[in-house]
Design a protein around this motif. Structure first.
Motif, PDB file in Angstrom:
ATOM      1  N   THR B 124     -12.087  -4.279  34.869  1.00  0.00           N
ATOM      2  CA  THR B 124     -11.547  -4.032  33.518  1.00  0.00           C
ATOM      3  C   THR B 124     -12.399  -2.966  32.847  1.00  0.00           C
ATOM      4  OG1 THR B 124     -12.920  -5.782  32.632  1.00  0.00           O
ATOM      5  CG2 THR B 124     -10.677  -6.383  33.274  1.00  0.00           C
ATOM      6  N   GLY B 125     -11.853  -2.444  31.778  1.00  0.00           N
ATOM      7  CA  GLY B 125     -12.617  -1.496  30.948  1.00  0.00           C
ATOM      8  C   GLY B 125     -13.127  -0.320  31.759  1.00  0.00           C
ATOM      9  N   LYS B 126     -14.367  -0.003  31.556  1.00  0.00           N
ATOM     10  CA  LYS B 126     -14.974   1.155  32.196  1.00  0.00           C
ATOM     11  C   LYS B 126     -15.059   0.964  33.708  1.00  0.00           C
ATOM     12  CE  LYS B 126     -15.994   4.215  29.063  1.00  0.00           C
ATOM     13  NZ  LYS B 126     -17.222   4.295  28.245  1.00  0.00           N
ATOM     14  N   HIS B 127     -15.127  -0.330  34.218  1.00  0.00           N
ATOM     15  CA  HIS B 127     -15.221  -0.597  35.652  1.00  0.00           C
ATOM     16  C   HIS B 127     -14.034  -0.028  36.410  1.00  0.00           C
ATOM     17  CE1 HIS B 127     -18.012  -4.176  34.580  1.00  0.00           C
ATOM     18  NE2 HIS B 127     -18.740  -3.163  35.036  1.00  0.00           N
ATOM     19  N   GLN B 174     -22.093 -10.551  28.096  1.00  0.00           N
ATOM     20  CA  GLN B 174     -20.741 -10.575  27.543  1.00  0.00           C
ATOM     21  C   GLN B 174     -20.704 -11.117  26.116  1.00  0.00           C
ATOM     22  OE1 GLN B 174     -21.553 -11.554  30.615  1.00  0.00           O
ATOM     23  NE2 GLN B 174     -19.884 -11.160  32.068  1.00  0.00           N
ATOM     24  N   HIS B 177     -21.571  -7.419  24.720  1.00  0.00           N
ATOM     25  CA  HIS B 177     -20.911  -6.237  25.272  1.00  0.00           C
ATOM     26  C   HIS B 177     -19.562  -6.548  25.857  1.00  0.00           C
ATOM     27  CE1 HIS B 177     -24.554  -3.870  24.775  1.00  0.00           C
ATOM     28  NE2 HIS B 177     -25.254  -4.884  25.337  1.00  0.00           N
ATOM     29  N   GLN B 178     -18.758  -5.571  25.994  1.00  0.00           N
ATOM     30  CA  GLN B 178     -17.487  -5.648  26.707  1.00  0.00           C
ATOM     31  C   GLN B 178     -17.465  -4.556  27.749  1.00  0.00           C
ATOM     32  OE1 GLN B 178     -14.792  -5.225  23.457  1.00  0.00           O
ATOM     33  NE2 GLN B 178     -14.796  -7.423  23.014  1.00  0.00           N
ATOM     34  N   THR B 179     -16.574  -4.717  28.717  1.00  0.00           N
ATOM     35  CA  THR B 179     -16.536  -3.709  29.784  1.00  0.00           C
ATOM     36  C   THR B 179     -16.020  -2.373  29.270  1.00  0.00           C
ATOM     37  OG1 THR B 179     -14.380  -4.517  30.409  1.00  0.00           O
ATOM     38  CG2 THR B 179     -16.260  -5.345  31.665  1.00  0.00           C
ATOM     39  N   THR B 180     -15.399  -2.376  28.141  1.00  0.00           N
ATOM     40  CA  THR B 180     -14.859  -1.100  27.619  1.00  0.00           C
ATOM     41  C   THR B 180     -15.976  -0.145  27.244  1.00  0.00           C
ATOM     42  OG1 THR B 180     -14.724  -2.194  25.497  1.00  0.00           O
ATOM     43  CG2 THR B 180     -12.676  -1.993  26.742  1.00  0.00           C
ATOM     44  N   SER B 181     -17.082  -0.652  26.698  1.00  0.00           N
ATOM     45  CA  SER B 181     -18.167   0.231  26.287  1.00  0.00           C
ATOM     46  C   SER B 181     -19.393  -0.603  26.012  1.00  0.00           C
ATOM     47  CB  SER B 181     -17.763   0.987  25.014  1.00  0.00           C
ATOM     48  OG  SER B 181     -18.894   1.612  24.465  1.00  0.00           O
ATOM     49  N   TRP B 182     -20.553   0.078  26.181  1.00  0.00           N
ATOM     50  CA  TRP B 182     -21.793  -0.625  25.813  1.00  0.00           C
ATOM     51  C   TRP B 182     -21.901  -0.759  24.296  1.00  0.00           C
ATOM     52  CZ3 TRP B 182     -24.152  -3.425  29.150  1.00  0.00           C
ATOM     53  CH2 TRP B 182     -24.133  -3.086  30.512  1.00  0.00           C
ATOM     54  N   ASN B 186     -17.530  -3.812  17.768  1.00  0.00           N
ATOM     55  CA  ASN B 186     -16.863  -5.018  17.268  1.00  0.00           C
ATOM     56  C   ASN B 186     -17.784  -6.234  17.256  1.00  0.00           C
ATOM     57  OD1 ASN B 186     -14.447  -3.628  16.926  1.00  0.00           O
ATOM     58  ND2 ASN B 186     -14.057  -3.787  19.143  1.00  0.00           N
TER      59      ASN B 186
END
Lengths: 319, 566
Positions: B124-127, B174, B177-182, B186
């Motif tokens: 997901t996200g950046k991965h 987690q 952080h989220q996988t979308t960005s460090w 939010n």
């Protein structure tokens, strides 16, 4: 016989003497209302009469400017000089008759009932009596009317000619040039009766006109007028209109006048140029021309209505 | 027949062998058989199984290649299947469905079409955008060199990511952080920390409080802020400890200045009028809040240059509502105005303040650069005069020109000229463009002299010679009062002329008198009659300027009156 011869001789002498005292035309010396017309003089003195008839004297009364300025002769103060009974009168009197003849033969040659002139009686008898008077040969004679000009002449103090020498040039001729008395062939030094202003070219030779240029930008310099030889003011005259005018023209390289200046010389404004006087007139044109070529100076005798002008002298000086 | 078939099959089997022999690859009999029986050369990882003797290690005589034989060697996969761990542990497929032992490839696996969700780590996200090798390069124990394998990658963030937090927060990535960005855009600061972000704190970048993430210093990030309850943990005390340490007694979190809680009225100097809008530091420079002088205006206000120290006590004129909100005393006080730059005299005393003290519609009582007239007044002379206005005008009225001396001008006024109104000659306000020649005003006389006057009475131009020679001023000297005093006639002309002039005068006056009488009989129509009367009046005064033209004009009039056409 001898007695008879003597008496014939005496009679002849008496006749001769009688003839000498005889006056053929006494009416020619009539004065006042009895003054004969100048035509009568013409009968014998044809040439002199013609000269006079074309002269300013014959038109002294009838010329238009005079007629105009006197409001048709209503201004009487001017009239006596323009049609005088005799110029010998201290205070001039208006002639009783024939005003239109102006300054006529009698004005000068009839004094108190006696005809006068510069030449003696030369016929053995009188056609009309004539008295020889030297005054006619002198300037003061002209001065009887032209008093101011004569005063200028007197003051100029130069060795000079008389008025007559310039204005009545010498002519050798007979007095009478018409029948029946024309047989008298004696010639005398007479003077022309045209009383004209001197030939303009001749005046020009007596007046020095010079253009002295000083600068080209703006164009300027001096005009020099020298009255070298004329023994009276230029212009001269007491009454009426007399004006000398100096017109200056700035010429371009095609000779076209591009600018004009004018200078006036009159008696009344005391700007007339006196005898011997050297008049220096500075001038400057406002600089209009890229390359002014020459200055032309024209000296004229202006006339009353400015319609006609007579050039006395002109000079052109190139830059 | 069977022998024939066997022979054929042997020949056909030998055919590739023959070609292999030709290439000198096969050197032994064993190799020849291997070559005949094997479907293809074994791949490199199975190379140790080549040779006829080893076929049985994978193949059985009855069931072909069995999964158990594969897993007999590939213990790590067997272990994962047993433990139902990893991709192979959850897939539930036979090995040969994906893998082969011989060439060309041991697997029929394409990375680009691999569904990673089938693994235990959905991307997901950046991965999602990463190259496989970015994660599936595993360090080999002891050597440290990396080797590629899809197996054994840890599911935790720390499997790939380094913990840059000094506090060791890695276990719970987690939670922040989220996988979308460090980035922690939010991050629910209020829920997850005891310091809810309020006011301007909401927009402050994290590192302002939690340390800078400068290169090489990532491990310095400090998420636990010591003493966070005190503002001074982050903020400097600009008051240098002089004031109440509880900042919030004056300030809010909406900005140090905005939303001030400080009530200036509590101080001894109450903020009134314009003072309320002044920035604190305009008075409290250098954060000096105690001991400021405030009893005199000049404690803060520099004296305006407009006053040049001539005025003492601002309050007598000014009010806190603004410098321009003058006290009742000051408004209209000529005395005070005079004490400053400019004494108000004459008409100026009656002019509204804003008439002068205004620029572009805004009042500005100090914005008069000087006392020059043209700062306020337009120059109606369009710059024609170099002298100051006061050389001619006084302050009572612009029309009052008592200072102006016409005698000092190039055209001196004398005689009748003195009685004229200015505008009789000065038709425009640019007084320098005024006629100087007589004829420019006295046109009728000069034209009459030059014979270009009138046209009904004459049929030709009659010029008076003197018009060319004599100038007006030759006779009409200054102070002439309409008469000739400069030169009399006899100054130029001799006595005979006196008789001439007298005779002419009598003639003209008689003729004019007679014609006037005839005119009064009224034979002419009214406009014509007026014209003739005006002409006669002109001739009465001016006949001597051009005798001959006057004669002609009079006779013209005479003909008109007697009914003869001119």
């Amino acid at each position: 016989m001898k007695m008879v011869r003597n008496s014939i001789g005496l009679g002849f002498i008496l006749v001769l003497v009688g003839a000498c005292n005889y006056t053929m035309h006494p009416e020619l010396a009539g004065s006042g209302v009895a003054m004969p017309p100048s035509d009568r003089c013409q009968e014998c003195h044809t040439v002199i009469f013609e000269e006079w008839r074309n002269s300013p004297h014959s038109k002294a009364y009838t010329n238009e400017p005079f007629k105009g300025i006197t409001a048709n002769y209503k201004v009487t103060a001017c009239l006596p000089c323009h049609a005088p009974e005799s110029v010998f009168d201290g205070e001039k009197k208006l002639r009783k008759t024939r005003h239109e003849e102006g300054v006529n033969c009698q004005s000068c040659h009839l004094v108190e009932g006696v005809l006068q002139g510069p030449v003696e009686q030369h016929l053995p008898f009188n056609i009309h009596p004539i008295k020889q008077v030297d005054t006619y040969r002198k300037s003061e004679f002209c001065g009887k009317c032209h008093s101011r000009t004569f005063a200028e002449y007197e003051q100029s103090g130069r060795t000079k000619k008389t008025c007559q020498e310039c204005h009545m040039p010498k002519v050798r001729r007979t007095i009478i040039d018409n029948k029946p008395w024309v047989w008298s062939k004696d010639e005398y030094d007479f003077r022309r009766h045209s009383f004209n202003v001197m030939d303009l070219a001749e005046i020009g030779s007596k007046i020095e006109l010079a253009v002295v240029l000083a600068g080209q930008h703006p164009p300027g310099g001096q005009i020099i007028i020298e009255n070298r030889e004329i023994p009276h003011n230029i212009p001269t005259g007491t009454y009426g209109y007399h004006e000398i005018r100096l017109n200056l023209y700035l010429l371009d390289d095609l000779g076209e006048p591009k600018a004009q200046q004018s200078f006036s010389f009159t008696q009344e404004m005391k700007t007339a140029i006196k005898p011997g006087e050297k008049r220096v007139i500075p001038f400057v044109f406002s600089d209009q021309l890229a390359l002014p070529f020459a200055v032309k100076a024209v000296l004229i005798r202006a006339d009353m209505d400015q319609q006609e002008s007579h050039v006395i002298s002109q000079r052109l000086e190139v830059f | 027949m069977r022998k024939f078939l066997l022979l054929f099959s042997l020949i056909s089997l030998c055919w590739p062998l023959q070609s292999a022999l030709a290439e000198d690859e096969i050197v032994s009999v064993e190799d020849v058989f291997t070559h005949i029986l094997s479907p293809a050369t074994l791949n490199a990882s199975h190379a140790m199984l080549s040779g006829v003797k080893n076929c049985g290690k994978c193949h059985s005589m009855t069931t072909g290649v069995s999964q158990s034989k594969c897993l007999g060697c590939h213990r790590e996969i067997q272990q994962r299947i047993v433990l139902k761990k990893g991709y192979h542990g959850t897939l539930g497929k036979e090995c040969l469905q994906c893998h082969t032992g011989h060439k060309p490839n041991i697997i029929t696996f394409k990375p680009e079409s691999f569904n990673h969700r089938l693994s235990q780590f959905p991307l997901t996200g950046k991965h999602a955008g990463l190259q496989c090798q970015k994660c599936h390069l595993q360090p080999i124990k002891d050597t440290g060199r990396k080797r590629f394998t899809y197996l054994g990658l840890a599911l935790q963030c720390a499997g790939c990511h380094k913990d840059i937090h000094a506090s060791g927060a890695m276990a719970k990535c987690q939670s922040c952080h989220q996988t979308t960005s460090w980035r922690l855009d939010n991050f629910a600061h209020a829920e997850k920390t005891p310091f809810p972000l309020r006011g301007l704190h909401k927009i402050v970048p994290c590192q302002k409080c939690h340390g800078e993430m400068a290169a090489g210093q990532k491990d310095k990030l400090q998420f636990k802020v010591a003493n966070y309850k005190s503002c001074l943990a982050c903020h400097k005390d600009t008051h240098k400890g002089k004031l109440d340490p509880d900042c919030l007694s004056c300030h809010t979190m909406n900005g140090w200045r905005g939303g001030n809680l400080f009530q200036h009225d509590k101080a001894r100097f109450k903020l009134v009028g314009k003072h309320q809008g002044v920035k604190c530091r305009q008075c409290h420079a250098d954060n000096k809040f105690k001991g400021l002088k405030f009893s005199d205006c000049s404690d803060c206000h520099q004296k305006k240059t407009a006053h040049k120290d001539r005025i003492k006590g601002c309050k007598s004129c000014h009010q806190p509502e603004g410098w321009l909100a003058l006290t009742a005393n000051m408004q209209g006080s000529l005395e005070l105005h005079g004490q400053m730059h400019y004494q108000l005299k004459g008409a100026h005393a009656k002019v509204e303040c804003r008439k002068c003290h205004s620029r572009n519609g805004v009042n500005n009582y100090f914005n008069l650069p000087s006392a020059r007239c043209n700062d306020c007044h337009k120059d109606p002379h369009t710059g024609a005069f170099k002298k100051p206005c006061s050389a001619c005008h006084i302050e009572t009225s612009f029309k009052d020109l008592r200072l102006f001396d016409h005698q000092a001008a190039s055209f001196k006024l004398d005689g009748n000229h003195q009685k004229l109104e200015c505008k009789a000659c000065h038709t425009s306000k640019n007084y320098t463009q005024t006629p100087g020649q007589c004829g420019e005003c006295h046109e009728d006389v000069t034209k009459f002299s030059r014979g270009i006057w009138g046209d009904s009475w004459r049929n030709q131009r009659i010029i008076s010679p003197k018009a060319r020679i004599v100038n007006c001023v030759d006779c009409h000297k200054p102070g002439h009062q309409g008469k000739v005093t400069g030169k009399t006639c006899l100054d130029c002309h001799d006595a005979v002329y006196q008789q001439f002039f007298e005779a002419r005068r009598v003639l003209a006056t008689e003729a004019i008198a007679r014609l006037k009488q005839e005119l009064s009989r009224g034979d002419l129509d009214t406009p014509r009659q007026e014209e003739v009367r005006a002409t006669l009046q002109f001739l009465e005064k001016n006949y001597f300027h051009n005798y001959r033209l006057a004669d002609q004009a009079l006779s013209g009039i005479e003909r008109q009156l007697s009914g003869v056409k001119p």
